[in-house]
Motif scaffolding. Sequence first.
Motif, mmCIF file in Angstrom:
data_model
loop_
_atom_site.group_PDB
_atom_site.id
_atom_site.type_symbol
_atom_site.label_atom_id
_atom_site.label_comp_id
_atom_site.label_asym_id
_atom_site.label_seq_id
_atom_site.Cartn_x
_atom_site.Cartn_y
_atom_site.Cartn_z
ATOM 1 N N ALA A 148 -6.650 18.836 -56.353
ATOM 2 C CA ALA A 148 -7.329 18.867 -55.057
ATOM 3 C C ALA A 148 -8.622 19.675 -55.133
ATOM 4 O O ALA A 148 -9.647 19.270 -54.569
ATOM 5 N N ILE A 149 -8.593 20.787 -55.843
ATOM 6 C CA ILE A 149 -9.794 21.634 -55.944
ATOM 7 C C ILE A 149 -10.891 20.927 -56.732
ATOM 8 O O ILE A 149 -12.062 20.948 -56.337
ATOM 9 N N THR A 150 -10.527 20.304 -57.850
ATOM 10 C CA THR A 150 -11.549 19.660 -58.676
ATOM 11 C C THR A 150 -12.134 18.418 -58.015
ATOM 12 O O THR A 150 -13.294 18.083 -58.257
ATOM 13 N N LYS A 151 -11.393 17.737 -57.169
ATOM 14 C CA LYS A 151 -11.887 16.515 -56.538
ATOM 15 C C LYS A 151 -12.394 16.731 -55.113
ATOM 16 O O LYS A 151 -12.702 15.775 -54.419
ATOM 17 N N LYS A 159 -11.876 12.741 -49.783
ATOM 18 C CA LYS A 159 -11.178 14.018 -49.949
ATOM 19 C C LYS A 159 -9.766 13.763 -50.471
ATOM 20 O O LYS A 159 -9.116 12.792 -50.083
ATOM 21 N N PRO A 160 -9.270 14.615 -51.326
ATOM 22 C CA PRO A 160 -7.940 14.408 -51.929
ATOM 23 C C PRO A 160 -6.819 14.897 -51.020
ATOM 24 O O PRO A 160 -6.066 15.811 -51.347
ATOM 25 N N TRP A 161 -6.697 14.302 -49.837
ATOM 26 C CA TRP A 161 -5.708 14.773 -48.868
ATOM 27 C C TRP A 161 -4.283 14.585 -49.357
ATOM 28 O O TRP A 161 -3.411 15.395 -49.057
ATOM 29 N N LEU A 162 -4.035 13.542 -50.123
ATOM 30 C CA LEU A 162 -2.686 13.312 -50.635
ATOM 31 C C LEU A 162 -2.274 14.456 -51.567
ATOM 32 O O LEU A 162 -1.142 14.945 -51.496
ATOM 33 N N SER A 163 -3.179 14.903 -52.414
ATOM 34 C CA SER A 163 -2.873 16.020 -53.310
ATOM 35 C C SER A 163 -2.612 17.299 -52.517
ATOM 36 O O SER A 163 -1.717 18.077 -52.849
ATOM 37 N N VAL A 164 -3.377 17.528 -51.477
ATOM 38 C CA VAL A 164 -3.193 18.723 -50.646
ATOM 39 C C VAL A 164 -1.840 18.675 -49.945
ATOM 40 O O VAL A 164 -1.109 19.667 -49.914
#
Length: 54
Positions: A5-8, A14-19
């Motif tokens: 999430a931080i790298t993307k 936005k990497p909402w799924l990772s968050v």
Amino acid sequence: MVYDAITKWNDAEKPWLSVVLAGLAFFTFFFRTRFAKKFEDRKNQYNQGNQNNT
């Protein structure tokens, strides 16, 4: 997942799924530790009460 999430974060999407998955993982970890402690305490109370009756 947090690293992903931080790298993307600066990408167009936005990497909402990772968050969300990282948050769910943290919640699950702390919920399981708390629940396991409660379950262990209940088991110990039952065993202590059971020993006094015999």
